[in-house]
Design a protein around this motif. Structure first.
Motif, PDB file in Angstrom:
ATOM      1  N   ILE A 192       0.865  -1.175   0.000  1.00  0.00           N
ATOM      2  CA  ILE A 192       0.000   0.000   0.000  1.00  0.00           C
ATOM      3  C   ILE A 192       0.901   1.224   0.000  1.00  0.00           C
ATOM      4  O   ILE A 192       1.997   1.207   0.580  1.00  0.00           O
ATOM      5  CB  ILE A 192      -0.931  -0.010   1.241  1.00  0.00           C
ATOM      6  N   SER A 193       0.473   2.285  -0.633  1.00  0.00           N
ATOM      7  CA  SER A 193       1.310   3.481  -0.712  1.00  0.00           C
ATOM      8  C   SER A 193       1.302   4.249   0.606  1.00  0.00           C
ATOM      9  O   SER A 193       0.329   4.199   1.375  1.00  0.00           O
ATOM     10  CB  SER A 193       0.822   4.397  -1.837  1.00  0.00           C
ATOM     11  N   THR A 194       2.383   4.961   0.854  1.00  0.00           N
ATOM     12  CA  THR A 194       2.467   5.817   2.039  1.00  0.00           C
ATOM     13  C   THR A 194       1.369   6.871   2.013  1.00  0.00           C
ATOM     14  O   THR A 194       0.766   7.186   3.044  1.00  0.00           O
ATOM     15  CB  THR A 194       3.850   6.497   2.095  1.00  0.00           C
ATOM     16  N   ALA A 195       1.096   7.407   0.819  1.00  0.00           N
ATOM     17  CA  ALA A 195       0.075   8.460   0.686  1.00  0.00           C
ATOM     18  C   ALA A 195      -1.307   7.956   1.086  1.00  0.00           C
ATOM     19  O   ALA A 195      -2.076   8.674   1.739  1.00  0.00           O
ATOM     20  CB  ALA A 195       0.051   8.976  -0.752  1.00  0.00           C
ATOM     21  N   LEU A 196      -1.639   6.714   0.722  1.00  0.00           N
ATOM     22  CA  LEU A 196      -2.956   6.175   1.071  1.00  0.00           C
ATOM     23  C   LEU A 196      -3.056   5.901   2.570  1.00  0.00           C
ATOM     24  O   LEU A 196      -4.103   6.133   3.185  1.00  0.00           O
ATOM     25  CB  LEU A 196      -3.233   4.897   0.276  1.00  0.00           C
TER      26      LEU A 196
ATOM     27  N   ALA B 268       8.637   3.809   7.865  1.00  0.00           N
ATOM     28  CA  ALA B 268       8.075   5.043   7.313  1.00  0.00           C
ATOM     29  C   ALA B 268       6.575   4.898   7.074  1.00  0.00           C
ATOM     30  O   ALA B 268       5.806   5.833   7.302  1.00  0.00           O
ATOM     31  CB  ALA B 268       8.786   5.409   6.013  1.00  0.00           C
ATOM     32  N   LYS B 269       6.146   3.724   6.640  1.00  0.00           N
ATOM     33  CA  LYS B 269       4.726   3.513   6.358  1.00  0.00           C
ATOM     34  C   LYS B 269       3.926   3.201   7.618  1.00  0.00           C
ATOM     35  O   LYS B 269       2.896   3.831   7.893  1.00  0.00           O
ATOM     36  CB  LYS B 269       4.550   2.364   5.359  1.00  0.00           C
ATOM     37  N   PHE B 270       4.376   2.223   8.396  1.00  0.00           N
ATOM     38  CA  PHE B 270       3.543   1.665   9.462  1.00  0.00           C
ATOM     39  C   PHE B 270       3.959   2.058  10.878  1.00  0.00           C
ATOM     40  O   PHE B 270       3.224   1.783  11.827  1.00  0.00           O
ATOM     41  CB  PHE B 270       3.520   0.134   9.357  1.00  0.00           C
ATOM     42  N   GLY B 271       5.130   2.662  11.050  1.00  0.00           N
ATOM     43  CA  GLY B 271       5.512   3.132  12.376  1.00  0.00           C
ATOM     44  C   GLY B 271       4.521   4.182  12.848  1.00  0.00           C
ATOM     45  O   GLY B 271       4.111   5.045  12.078  1.00  0.00           O
TER      46      GLY B 271
ATOM     47  N   LYS C 148       8.934  10.320   3.661  1.00  0.00           N
ATOM     48  CA  LYS C 148       7.540  10.645   3.943  1.00  0.00           C
ATOM     49  C   LYS C 148       6.959   9.561   4.846  1.00  0.00           C
ATOM     50  O   LYS C 148       7.269   8.380   4.702  1.00  0.00           O
ATOM     51  CB  LYS C 148       6.743  10.739   2.648  1.00  0.00           C
ATOM     52  N   THR C 149       6.112   9.976   5.774  1.00  0.00           N
ATOM     53  CA  THR C 149       5.543   9.028   6.726  1.00  0.00           C
ATOM     54  C   THR C 149       4.073   8.778   6.434  1.00  0.00           C
ATOM     55  O   THR C 149       3.384   9.622   5.864  1.00  0.00           O
ATOM     56  CB  THR C 149       5.693   9.549   8.165  1.00  0.00           C
ATOM     57  N   GLY C 150       3.611   7.590   6.844  1.00  0.00           N
ATOM     58  CA  GLY C 150       2.218   7.224   6.632  1.00  0.00           C
ATOM     59  C   GLY C 150       1.402   7.323   7.905  1.00  0.00           C
ATOM     60  O   GLY C 150       0.616   8.241   8.096  1.00  0.00           O
ATOM     61  N   ALA C 151       1.593   6.360   8.821  1.00  0.00           N
ATOM     62  CA  ALA C 151       0.775   6.290  10.033  1.00  0.00           C
ATOM     63  C   ALA C 151       1.178   7.323  11.080  1.00  0.00           C
ATOM     64  O   ALA C 151       0.362   7.721  11.905  1.00  0.00           O
ATOM     65  CB  ALA C 151       0.851   4.885  10.626  1.00  0.00           C
ATOM     66  N   ALA C 152       2.424   7.751  11.082  1.00  0.00           N
ATOM     67  CA  ALA C 152       2.903   8.710  12.088  1.00  0.00           C
ATOM     68  C   ALA C 152       3.062  10.093  11.471  1.00  0.00           C
ATOM     69  O   ALA C 152       3.339  10.225  10.278  1.00  0.00           O
ATOM     70  CB  ALA C 152       4.239   8.248  12.667  1.00  0.00           C
ATOM     71  N   GLU C 153       2.896  11.117  12.295  1.00  0.00           N
ATOM     72  CA  GLU C 153       3.187  12.475  11.854  1.00  0.00           C
ATOM     73  C   GLU C 153       4.701  12.659  11.802  1.00  0.00           C
ATOM     74  O   GLU C 153       5.412  12.292  12.741  1.00  0.00           O
ATOM     75  CB  GLU C 153       2.578  13.494  12.822  1.00  0.00           C
ATOM     76  N   LEU C 154       5.197  13.231  10.709  1.00  0.00           N
ATOM     77  CA  LEU C 154       6.637  13.437  10.574  1.00  0.00           C
ATOM     78  C   LEU C 154       7.179  14.286  11.717  1.00  0.00           C
ATOM     79  O   LEU C 154       8.275  14.038  12.226  1.00  0.00           O
ATOM     80  CB  LEU C 154       6.958  14.100   9.234  1.00  0.00           C
ATOM     81  N   GLU C 155       6.407  15.280  12.157  1.00  0.00           N
ATOM     82  CA  GLU C 155       6.864  16.152  13.239  1.00  0.00           C
ATOM     83  C   GLU C 155       7.118  15.355  14.519  1.00  0.00           C
ATOM     84  O   GLU C 155       8.053  15.648  15.267  1.00  0.00           O
ATOM     85  CB  GLU C 155       5.833  17.255  13.510  1.00  0.00           C
ATOM     86  N   PHE C 156       6.287  14.332  14.761  1.00  0.00           N
ATOM     87  CA  PHE C 156       6.490  13.513  15.956  1.00  0.00           C
ATOM     88  C   PHE C 156       7.742  12.653  15.807  1.00  0.00           C
ATOM     89  O   PHE C 156       8.515  12.488  16.759  1.00  0.00           O
ATOM     90  CB  PHE C 156       5.271  12.624  16.211  1.00  0.00           C
TER      91      PHE C 156
END
Length: 262
Positions: free
Chosen positions: A61-65, A99-102, A220-228
């Protein structure tokens, strides 16, 4: 045929997960439609205290989705837990998986995966298995091969050149195999160097440092906010440097304990 098999396997795992959550006391709805956000999580679980959307992923699955679906749940105040199958994680690199699921869990970053009928929680591990000497040898190899081929590295080289510094002479104490992260596009020492140079210019709070962290370093991150993700990384870096007496903390403002010597 492959797609159909994947779909059937996903359905089987989803019902296994439903049984798992029911057995630990949750009320479970399978593919409940949430009209407000027009989304249908694999599972919607709840008890007297809390509710979660569960998204199980067995195929790519894509990070964007992932980001889009996560934001949808957040709009209605629903926490989503992304759970990846062990088979899916094995098909992707560690960096891509994180990056995707963390995702944020308290003050930590964690990754949930479904394996052998159980949910396993992996915490973001900082320790790089390289020894300090091997880590430095790798760094020296990068110095020889990459600086003039990579514009991002070249910009650092140029900046240091005008300061009368050479990057390969960065003191050994500022390199650490314990400050590696799976969320970076580039070597972690490069980001750490930028943080040191920021602290050399002025005392800074964590928030001020976060505002200066260059976005091009990060996946780019999926499930987590990059700022966090950035906050957790920076908090850990400063903790290690405080222990090593490289930086000091004065009422929440960090500064170099001594000048950088090259």
């Amino acid at each position: 045929m492959f797609q159909q098999g994947e779909s059937q396997l996903h359905e089987w795992h989803k019902h296994q997960l439903a049984n798992y959550f029911e057995n630990i006391g949750y009320h479970v709805e399978i593919e409940a439609w949430i009209e407000m956000i027009k989304q249908r999580p694999d599972l919607l679980i709840s008890n007297a205290k809390q509710a979660f959307a569960i998204e199980f992923q067995h195929s790519k699955i894509s990070t964007a989705l992932i980001k889009k679906r996560t934001v949808g749940y957040q709009k209605i105040g629903l926490t989503v837990i992304w759970i990846a199958s062990e088979q899916l994680l094995a098909k992707q690199t560690v960096a891509v998986n994180w990056a995707k699921f963390g995702q944020c869990w308290g003050d930590d970053l964690v990754l949930f995966n479904w394996q052998q009928g159980k949910i396993w929680l992996k915490k973001w591990v900082w320790v790089n298995q390289l020894s300090q000497d091997k880590y430095l040898r790798n760094f020296q190899a990068i110095c020889k091969q990459s600086f003039y081929a990579d514009e991002r590295l070249q910009s650092i080289v140029n900046r240091l050149y005008y300061q009368g510094r050479i990057i390969k002479n960065l003191p050994k104490e500022y390199h650490s195999p314990y400050l590696a992260t799976k969320y970076l596009k580039m070597p972690s020492w490069l980001l750490n160097l930028d943080i040191l140079l920021l602290l050399e210019r002025k005392q800074s709070t964590i928030v001020e440092l976060l505002n200066q962290l260059m976005p091009q370093y990060w996946l780019k991150t999926g499930a987590a906010e990059l700022e966090f993700v950035q906050y957790v990384y920076l908090r850990h870096v400063l903790k290690v440097w405080l222990k090593r007496k490289i930086v000091r903390d004065q009422n929440g403002k960090f500064y170099l304990a001594r000048p950088l010597v090259w």
